[in-house]
Design a protein around this motif. Structure first.
Motif, mmCIF file in Angstrom:
data_model
loop_
_atom_site.group_PDB
_atom_site.id
_atom_site.type_symbol
_atom_site.label_atom_id
_atom_site.label_comp_id
_atom_site.label_asym_id
_atom_site.label_seq_id
_atom_site.Cartn_x
_atom_site.Cartn_y
_atom_site.Cartn_z
ATOM 1 N N GLY A 256 48.336 43.137 27.287
ATOM 2 C CA GLY A 256 48.497 42.043 28.224
ATOM 3 C C GLY A 256 48.216 40.696 27.588
ATOM 4 O O GLY A 256 47.822 40.588 26.424
ATOM 5 N N ASP A 257 48.414 39.654 28.384
ATOM 6 C CA ASP A 257 48.178 38.295 27.908
ATOM 7 C C ASP A 257 46.678 38.042 27.734
ATOM 8 O O ASP A 257 45.839 38.695 28.359
ATOM 9 C CB ASP A 257 48.757 37.285 28.898
ATOM 10 C CG ASP A 257 50.278 37.367 28.999
ATOM 11 O OD1 ASP A 257 50.900 37.790 28.000
ATOM 12 O OD2 ASP A 257 50.813 37.026 30.063
ATOM 13 N N PRO A 259 43.403 36.317 28.538
ATOM 14 C CA PRO A 259 42.909 35.567 29.700
ATOM 15 C C PRO A 259 42.308 34.238 29.279
ATOM 16 O O PRO A 259 41.681 34.125 28.224
ATOM 17 C CB PRO A 259 41.846 36.498 30.289
ATOM 18 C CG PRO A 259 41.368 37.303 29.119
ATOM 19 C CD PRO A 259 42.581 37.503 28.252
ATOM 20 N N SER A 263 38.806 32.267 33.831
ATOM 21 C CA SER A 263 39.561 33.143 34.723
ATOM 22 C C SER A 263 38.680 34.297 35.192
ATOM 23 O O SER A 263 37.702 34.666 34.543
ATOM 24 C CB SER A 263 40.823 33.658 34.042
ATOM 25 O OG SER A 263 40.519 34.377 32.861
ATOM 26 N N GLN A 302 38.321 44.636 36.031
ATOM 27 C CA GLN A 302 39.710 44.306 35.712
ATOM 28 C C GLN A 302 39.862 42.803 35.531
ATOM 29 O O GLN A 302 39.071 42.015 36.062
ATOM 30 C CB GLN A 302 40.650 44.745 36.846
ATOM 31 C CG GLN A 302 40.741 46.236 37.079
ATOM 32 C CD GLN A 302 41.641 46.528 38.272
ATOM 33 O OE1 GLN A 302 41.327 46.182 39.410
ATOM 34 N NE2 GLN A 302 42.772 47.144 37.997
ATOM 35 N N GLU A 304 41.668 39.660 36.675
ATOM 36 C CA GLU A 304 42.400 39.283 37.882
ATOM 37 C C GLU A 304 43.807 38.811 37.543
ATOM 38 O O GLU A 304 44.754 39.055 38.303
ATOM 39 C CB GLU A 304 41.645 38.178 38.619
ATOM 40 C CG GLU A 304 42.314 37.779 39.933
ATOM 41 C CD GLU A 304 41.593 36.638 40.612
ATOM 42 O OE1 GLU A 304 41.244 36.777 41.797
ATOM 43 O OE2 GLU A 304 41.402 35.587 39.952
ATOM 44 N N SER A 305 43.975 38.191 36.369
ATOM 45 C CA SER A 305 45.257 37.587 36.020
ATOM 46 C C SER A 305 46.377 38.593 35.857
ATOM 47 O O SER A 305 47.537 38.309 36.186
ATOM 48 C CB SER A 305 45.112 36.782 34.725
ATOM 49 O OG SER A 305 44.646 37.616 33.671
ATOM 50 N N ASN A 306 46.081 39.796 35.353
ATOM 51 C CA ASN A 306 47.150 40.779 35.129
ATOM 52 C C ASN A 306 46.779 42.200 35.516
ATOM 53 O O ASN A 306 47.568 43.126 35.298
ATOM 54 C CB ASN A 306 47.608 40.744 33.661
ATOM 55 C CG ASN A 306 46.472 41.004 32.684
ATOM 56 O OD1 ASN A 306 45.442 41.574 33.041
ATOM 57 N ND2 ASN A 306 46.654 40.589 31.430
ATOM 58 N N GLY A 307 45.604 42.397 36.086
ATOM 59 C CA GLY A 307 45.201 43.726 36.541
ATOM 60 C C GLY A 307 44.796 44.689 35.446
ATOM 61 O O GLY A 307 44.530 45.865 35.723
ATOM 62 N N GLN A 308 44.728 44.222 34.198
ATOM 63 C CA GLN A 308 44.361 45.110 33.097
ATOM 64 C C GLN A 308 42.932 45.623 33.271
ATOM 65 O O GLN A 308 42.010 44.857 33.487
ATOM 66 C CB GLN A 308 44.470 44.363 31.769
ATOM 67 C CG GLN A 308 45.867 44.273 31.199
ATOM 68 C CD GLN A 308 46.319 45.586 30.558
ATOM 69 O OE1 GLN A 308 45.510 46.402 30.129
ATOM 70 N NE2 GLN A 308 47.618 45.789 30.515
#
Length: 327
Positions: A256-257, A259, A263, A302, A304-308
């Motif tokens: 994922g990206d 964070p 964030s 997790q 929050e930005s991508n649920g990872q």
């Protein structure tokens, strides 16, 4: 424009290596009231800052919220400190408001000042005639030419790290000594900082946390028995009354990206923490430091930005406050 080397760290950089920490700005505090000025602003006891010992320190608001994490290095009668370039102007302007009360003492930005990050014991050994002379504990300091070699905190994998503070830049003799070392990127050093559990504050995270929430007391960054300084009442109360309910955790995500600092970290749909700093590794994974509530650390964290999903990784130092969990 950023390159991959600026933003993606290698999981196994070549060692021994040296990195230019170009994101930092160095300042010199000089004058007859240098120690008095800093004693009233920093969480560190200036008496302990010697040519042989360069401790970390935090500067905080009256409410105890840290706006600067730094290290104090004794350079003759002066003190050197650094900070991220993105906050340097604001922090310097803020400190200068207090400095006006100390006639004859000044804070100067050193345009030629530079900090090099050294990865591996051999990297530091290349700079001295006798490797046995290297400082053996974090914050220990050794003069190297016109600079100061400071042992930093090791990573969780026990990789030795040093900082070379150079107020006048790199001279020809030092350049020759550094030439055989592999070149590490700023991202490589950031990854090593994260693996060492060392926080940093930027424009989006200043004044977000009390220094203990950033584990600063476990990195020799707070002196709890010194006299009064800005924010001291809140910081001391949290320490002596055992009120710390959140602290920095080292975390990883499989992908994922990256964070952004500030964030949110969530668990069961609720915000339980915030990202302090983060880096992407060349295997696609992400590592980060985040301030997380102790009571929620085992609740399935997790981004929050991508649920990872996030996995808790070990730190190279103990955080005993976590054993006293509470809401």
């Amino acid at each position: 424009m950023n390159t991959d080397a600026d933003t993606v760290a290698r999981t196994q950089p070549a060692l021994p290596a040296v990195a230019r920490l170009t994101d930092r700005v160095m300042f010199r505090i000089s004058g007859p009231k240098t120690d008095d000025f800093l004693q009233g602003q920093m969480s560190q006891n200036l008496t302990d800052v010697t040519p042989d010992y360069s401790p970390r320190a935090a500067a905080s608001t009256p409410k105890g919220r840290a706006y600067l994490l730094t290290r104090l290095v004794r350079d003759g009668d002066d003190i050197l400190l650094t900070m991220p370039g993105e906050i340097a102007e604001d922090v310097a302007n803020h400190l200068n408001k207090y400095l006006m009360l100390f006639r004859g003492t000044s804070m100067e930005r050193l345009d030629d000042g530079l900090v090099l990050g050294l990865l591996g014991e051999e990297a530091a050994g290349a700079l001295v005639d006798n490797a046995a002379s290297l400082p053996d504990a974090p914050c220990g300091t050794l003069a190297v030419g016109d600079g100061h070699l400071v042992r930093s905190n090791p990573t969780a994998a026990a990789l030795a790290r040093f900082e070379l503070w150079l107020p006048t830049g790199v001279d020809q003799d030092l350049q020759q000594k550094l030439a055989p070392l592999a070149e590490a990127s700023l991202a490589d050093w950031t990854a090593s900082d994260i693996a060492a559990g060392v926080s940093e504050l930027g424009a989006d995270t200043r004044e977000s946390w009390v220094p203990q929430m950033l584990n600063w007391q476990h990195l020799d960054g707070i002196h709890f028995k010194k006299g009064c300084y800005t924010g001291q009442e809140v910081i001391a109360r949290m320490h002596f009354l055992g009120q710390l309910k959140k602290s920095v955790y080292r975390l990883s995500a499989l992908g994922g990206d990256v964070p952004t600092p500030g964030s949110a970290i969530v668990a069961d749909g609720k915000s339980v923490g915030d990202v302090v700093r983060s880096i992407k590794l060349d295997d696609g994974s992400v590592q980060l430091l985040a301030v997380v509530k102790h009571a929620s650390a085992d609740a399935g964290l997790q981004l929050e930005s991508n649920g990872q999903p996030l996995t808790i990784l070990s730190l190279p130092y103990a955080v005993p406050e976590r054993e006293q969990r509470g809401e």
